[in-house]
Design a protein around this motif. Structure first.
Motif, short mmCIF file in Angstrom:
data_model
loop_
_atom_site.label_atom_id
_atom_site.label_comp_id
_atom_site.label_asym_id
_atom_site.label_seq_id
_atom_site.Cartn_x
_atom_site.Cartn_y
_atom_site.Cartn_z
N SER A 1 -152.59 71.24 -35.26
CA SER A 1 -153.16 70.37 -34.23
C SER A 1 -152.31 70.28 -32.97
O SER A 1 -152.82 69.99 -31.90
N SER A 2 -151.01 70.59 -33.06
CA SER A 2 -150.15 70.53 -31.87
C SER A 2 -150.50 71.62 -30.86
O SER A 2 -150.18 71.50 -29.68
N LEU A 3 -151.12 72.70 -31.32
CA LEU A 3 -151.44 73.89 -30.52
C LEU A 3 -150.19 74.64 -30.05
O LEU A 3 -150.29 75.56 -29.24
N LEU A 4 -149.03 74.26 -30.53
CA LEU A 4 -147.79 74.83 -30.00
C LEU A 4 -147.16 75.87 -30.91
O LEU A 4 -145.97 76.19 -30.78
N GLY A 5 -147.94 76.44 -31.81
CA GLY A 5 -147.42 77.48 -32.69
C GLY A 5 -146.99 76.89 -34.03
O GLY A 5 -146.83 75.68 -34.17
N GLY A 6 -146.83 77.75 -34.99
CA GLY A 6 -146.44 77.31 -36.33
C GLY A 6 -146.19 78.52 -37.20
O GLY A 6 -145.70 79.53 -36.73
N GLY A 7 -146.57 78.42 -38.46
CA GLY A 7 -146.38 79.53 -39.39
C GLY A 7 -147.66 80.32 -39.57
O GLY A 7 -148.66 80.07 -38.91
N GLY A 8 -147.63 81.28 -40.46
CA GLY A 8 -148.81 82.05 -40.83
C GLY A 8 -149.48 82.72 -39.65
O GLY A 8 -148.82 83.27 -38.76
N VAL A 9 -150.82 82.66 -39.62
CA VAL A 9 -151.61 83.27 -38.55
C VAL A 9 -151.21 82.68 -37.20
O VAL A 9 -151.04 83.41 -36.21
N ASP A 10 -151.03 81.38 -37.14
CA ASP A 10 -150.67 80.69 -35.90
C ASP A 10 -149.39 81.26 -35.30
O ASP A 10 -149.34 81.62 -34.12
N GLY A 11 -148.35 81.36 -36.12
CA GLY A 11 -147.08 81.89 -35.64
C GLY A 11 -147.20 83.34 -35.19
O GLY A 11 -146.65 83.74 -34.16
N ALA A 12 -147.96 84.13 -35.96
CA ALA A 12 -148.13 85.55 -35.63
C ALA A 12 -148.86 85.72 -34.29
O ALA A 12 -148.48 86.56 -33.47
N ILE A 13 -149.90 84.93 -34.08
CA ILE A 13 -150.65 85.01 -32.82
C ILE A 13 -149.78 84.61 -31.64
O ILE A 13 -149.76 85.28 -30.60
N HIS A 14 -149.02 83.54 -31.79
CA HIS A 14 -148.13 83.11 -30.70
C HIS A 14 -147.04 84.15 -30.43
O HIS A 14 -146.74 84.45 -29.28
N ARG A 15 -146.44 84.71 -31.49
CA ARG A 15 -145.38 85.71 -31.31
C ARG A 15 -145.91 86.97 -30.63
O ARG A 15 -145.35 87.43 -29.64
N ARG A 16 -147.00 87.51 -31.15
CA ARG A 16 -147.52 88.78 -30.62
C ARG A 16 -148.22 88.59 -29.28
O ARG A 16 -148.22 89.48 -28.43
N GLY A 17 -148.84 87.43 -29.08
CA GLY A 17 -149.56 87.17 -27.83
C GLY A 17 -148.66 86.87 -26.66
O GLY A 17 -149.07 86.99 -25.50
N GLY A 18 -147.44 86.43 -26.95
CA GLY A 18 -146.47 86.17 -25.90
C GLY A 18 -146.57 84.77 -25.30
O GLY A 18 -147.39 83.95 -25.72
N PRO A 19 -145.73 84.51 -24.32
CA PRO A 19 -145.60 83.16 -23.75
C PRO A 19 -146.84 82.65 -23.03
O PRO A 19 -146.99 81.45 -22.84
N GLU A 20 -147.75 83.56 -22.64
CA GLU A 20 -148.96 83.12 -21.93
C GLU A 20 -149.81 82.19 -22.80
O GLU A 20 -150.42 81.24 -22.29
N ILE A 21 -149.86 82.46 -24.10
CA ILE A 21 -150.66 81.62 -24.99
C ILE A 21 -150.03 80.24 -25.11
O ILE A 21 -150.72 79.23 -24.98
N LEU A 22 -148.73 80.19 -25.32
CA LEU A 22 -148.04 78.90 -25.42
C LEU A 22 -148.19 78.11 -24.12
O LEU A 22 -148.45 76.90 -24.15
N GLU A 23 -148.09 78.78 -23.00
CA GLU A 23 -148.25 78.13 -21.70
C GLU A 23 -149.65 77.51 -21.57
O GLU A 23 -149.81 76.37 -21.13
N ALA A 24 -150.67 78.28 -21.97
CA ALA A 24 -152.05 77.78 -21.91
C ALA A 24 -152.25 76.60 -22.87
O ALA A 24 -152.94 75.62 -22.54
N CYS A 25 -151.63 76.67 -24.05
CA CYS A 25 -151.73 75.57 -25.02
C CYS A 25 -151.03 74.32 -24.51
O CYS A 25 -151.52 73.21 -24.68
N ARG A 26 -149.89 74.50 -23.87
CA ARG A 26 -149.19 73.34 -23.27
C ARG A 26 -150.04 72.69 -22.20
O ARG A 26 -150.07 71.46 -22.09
#
Length: 169
Positions: A25-50
């Motif tokens: 629910s934080s949208l800021l990354g985590g483990g499993g699929v969430d962590g993999a998507i954030h890692r491979r997708g790069g900082p643009e995804i985290l920036e958009a989620c923030r």
């Protein structure tokens, strides 16, 4: 009617209009699929989620809802983030799990996505029994009125693939 295909593999390697992230629910990354998507997708995804957290989702994304961001460096146009329910032996949360698939397809339709790749939402760390999760996923996608042409379930291991194969049949 939407075409359902099954793939055994890594969702972050899938070429699709949209990849669905089994987010927390934080949208800021985590483990499993969430962590993999954030890692491979790069900082643009985290920036958009923030940015989403700063505007509409200050308290986080509610379970069963979905929201889209850029896909960053992933081989897709968008990531659709959805928060699956934690499985409970004492409370039926299957409507929330179904809502993840329905809401993700609604967002995909708003974006004009034609191909959407889903993981097996809630069946990892959230403890949902794989066979039941597969049944709910397939039934929900089949029942959705959507413009999406192909839903691809991207399954990480043989157990999940077999469960989805049974649900599709």
């Amino acid at each position: 009617m939407v075409r359902i295909t099954l793939v055994r593999g890594d969702i972050t390697a899938e070429h699709a209009d949209a990849l669905v992230n089994a987010a927390n629910s934080s949208l800021l990354g985590g483990g499993g699929v969430d962590g993999a998507i954030h890692r491979r997708g790069g900082p643009e995804i985290l920036e958009a989620c923030r940015a989403l957290r700063a505007s509409h989702y200050g308290k986080g994304l509610p379970t069963g809802q979905a929201v889209a961001t850029t896909a960053g460096r992933l081989p897709a146009r968008w990531v659709i983030h959805t928060v699956g329910p934690v499985w409970s032996a004492t409370e039926d949360r299957s409507a929330l799990l179904a809502s993840c698939y329905r809401e993700s397809l609604r967002v995909a339709d708003e974006l004009g996505a034609r191909t959407v790749a889903f993981p097996a939402i809630s069946t990892g760390i959230y403890g949902w029994p794989t066979e039941d999760g597969a049944r709910i996923a397939v039934e929900t996608v089949r029942a959705c009125d959507t413009g999406v042409e192909e839903v691809r379930f991207v399954l990480f291991d043989e157990k999940a693939y077999a469960a989805f194969e049974t649900a599709v049949a």
